[in-house]
Each structure stands twice: as structure tokens, then as C-alpha cells.
Design an enzyme around this catalytic site. Structure first.
Site, PDB file in Angstrom:
ATOM      1  N   SER A  44      -6.854 -18.285 -13.280  1.00 44.31           N
ATOM      2  CA  SER A  44      -5.439 -17.454 -13.275  1.00 44.31           C
ATOM      3  C   SER A  44      -4.332 -18.394 -13.172  1.00 44.31           C
ATOM      4  O   SER A  44      -3.189 -17.834 -13.667  1.00 44.31           O
ATOM      5  CB  SER A  44      -5.332 -16.757 -11.745  1.00 44.31           C
ATOM      6  OG  SER A  44      -5.101 -17.527 -10.993  1.00 44.31           O
ATOM      7  N   LYS A  92      -0.537 -18.961  -6.975  1.00 47.40           N
ATOM      8  CA  LYS A  92       0.430 -18.400  -8.105  1.00 47.40           C
ATOM      9  C   LYS A  92       1.835 -19.155  -8.078  1.00 47.40           C
ATOM     10  O   LYS A  92       2.255 -19.972  -7.378  1.00 47.40           O
ATOM     11  CB  LYS A  92       0.622 -16.862  -7.631  1.00 47.40           C
ATOM     12  CG  LYS A  92      -0.712 -16.078  -7.413  1.00 47.40           C
ATOM     13  CD  LYS A  92      -1.590 -15.887  -8.457  1.00 47.40           C
ATOM     14  CE  LYS A  92      -2.799 -15.048  -8.530  1.00 47.40           C
ATOM     15  NZ  LYS A  92      -3.657 -14.992  -9.483  1.00 47.40           N
TER      16      LYS A  92
END
Length: 213
Positions: A44, A92
Site C-alpha cells: 500500500s 499511510k
């Protein structure tokens, strides 16, 4: 008269358990409150972070301030974000903070924050140089106060704020609470050939504060 040659080794072995105990306590305190290592398990955040990379996370910094746009953070993911309930910790990039207006996309297919387009050079590109789109879906949201809009750098492989907003249309379910943040990832330390600082991209310097916060 005491022989110093025999006294010193004896003293050392008596003190060794104390020294080991202090070292263990210091290590536990540092891990709990200051620094911690994290392992990257997914795609990710490619190509910024690759699978099996290890990062060092500053757990103390956000005791003194809130996360800033552009920082890479580790946080405890909401239950609704997890495919596997045991996968608690996510990593993230912070794209927007409380009060920010985030929109996708402008006429050049760029995400904007408070009207300013982001030049997201960190977004994943494959071996041929083909880069992911900033987002394949449109969205328009004002981030609730005390919450963060976060996205993975590998947009097509990231379950993040954009994905959860498209799924739920709920700003709270699409963002994470600031108090869910564990810390800021600031360096890749393993493998050695990928060691680097995780600095904030310059594009975030141009983003103004929201008109009302």
C-alpha cells in the site's frame, strides 16, 4: 589486605544482574514511549515503502503536536478498515488534517487540499514509469476536526480514506482520529541498501490552512 585482582571480578558478577535489569527496563520504556520498529507487510505504500522494509517510528512527537500533512504515520486502524481483525497497525501518508477541504480531482487530475493542487511525485510508478492515478474515484470532503485524511502512496493497492469514503460516504468512517496515531515513521533502516529518511514532500509546503478551522 584485600586482593584487588579477586575483588573486581566478584563485584562485576554481583552487579551484572542489576545492569541487565536496568538495560531491559530502559529498552521497554523506549519501545513503549519513544521509538518502535515496524515491519511493512503490504504494497500500500510502494514505492516509498516496500514489503519487508522496516521503519523506525517516533512515538513521542505527537504528544507535543498534531500530525502534519505529508508525514507518514502508523496508526491503529478502525475495525471497519481491516480485512483481517488481527491487522491492527496501518501505515499511510497524511494528506489532510482537521478542517481541510479535500477534492478529487482538478482539471489536471490532481488532488487539491484547500484549493491547492498536490504534485504527488511519490505516488507508485511501475517498472515502465507508469504512475497510479491520484484517485480513480471522485470525492469532495471537509475533514472533521480532530481527524486525518490518509492515503497510501500505491493508490490502486491501498484501503485508505478515499476507499472508505467511496464505500460509506461518511466523513468520520473515512478518516482516522488523531488519538489513534501511534507515531511518525521517519526512517527506513532495513534493508541497509534502502535506508533513507521519510521526509515531507515539498508540495505540502504550498497548502494553506483552511479558511475556518
Amino acid at each position: 589486605m584485600i586482593d584487588e585482582q579477586t575483588k573486581k571480578p566478584s563485584s562485576f558478577w554481583r552487579e551484572l544482574p542489576v545492569l541487565l535489569g536496568v538495560a531491559i527496563i530502559v529498552a521497554v520504556v523506549v519501545r513503549a514511549f519513544v521509538l518502535q520498529t515496524f515491519y511493512i507487510p503490504s504494497e500500500s505504500m510502494e514505492n516509498t515503502l516496500l514489503i519487508k522494509d522496516r521503519v523506525l517510528v517516533n512515538k513521542l512527537v505527537y504528544d507535543f503536536r498534531s500530525p502534519h500533512r505529508g508525514e507518514v504515520i502508523v496508526f491503529t486502524a478502525p475495525d471497519s478498515w481491516r480485512n483481517d481483525p488481527s491487522e491492527e497497525d496501518f501505515i499511510k501518508r497524511v494528506i489532510a488534517v482537521g478542517g481541510d477541504h479535500v477534492l478529487c480531482c482538478d482539471d489536471k487530475q490532481r488532488i487539491t487540499v484547500n484549493g491547492t493542487p498536490l504534485d504527488e511525485t511519490y505516488i507508485y510508478a511501475n517498472a515502465d514509469g507508469l504512475q497510479d492515478l491520484p484517485s480513480e474515484e471522485q470525492f469532495d470532503i471537509t475533514v472533521p476536526q480532530g481527524r486525518l485524511w490518509v492515503m497510501g502512496d500505491h493508490r490502486s493497492r491501498s484501503g485508505d480514506s478515499r476507499y472508505n469514503f467511496i464505500r460509506t460516504k461518511d466523513p468520520n468512517q473515512a478518516t482516522i482520529a488523531e488519538d489513534a496515531v501511534i507515531g511518525r515513521a521517519f526512517v527506513v533502516f532495513w534493508p541497509f541498501n534502502r535506508a533513507k529518511w521519510l521526509s515531507v514532500p515539498d508540495t505540502f509546503d504550498k497548502v494553506p490552512d483552511p479558511t475556518s478551522k
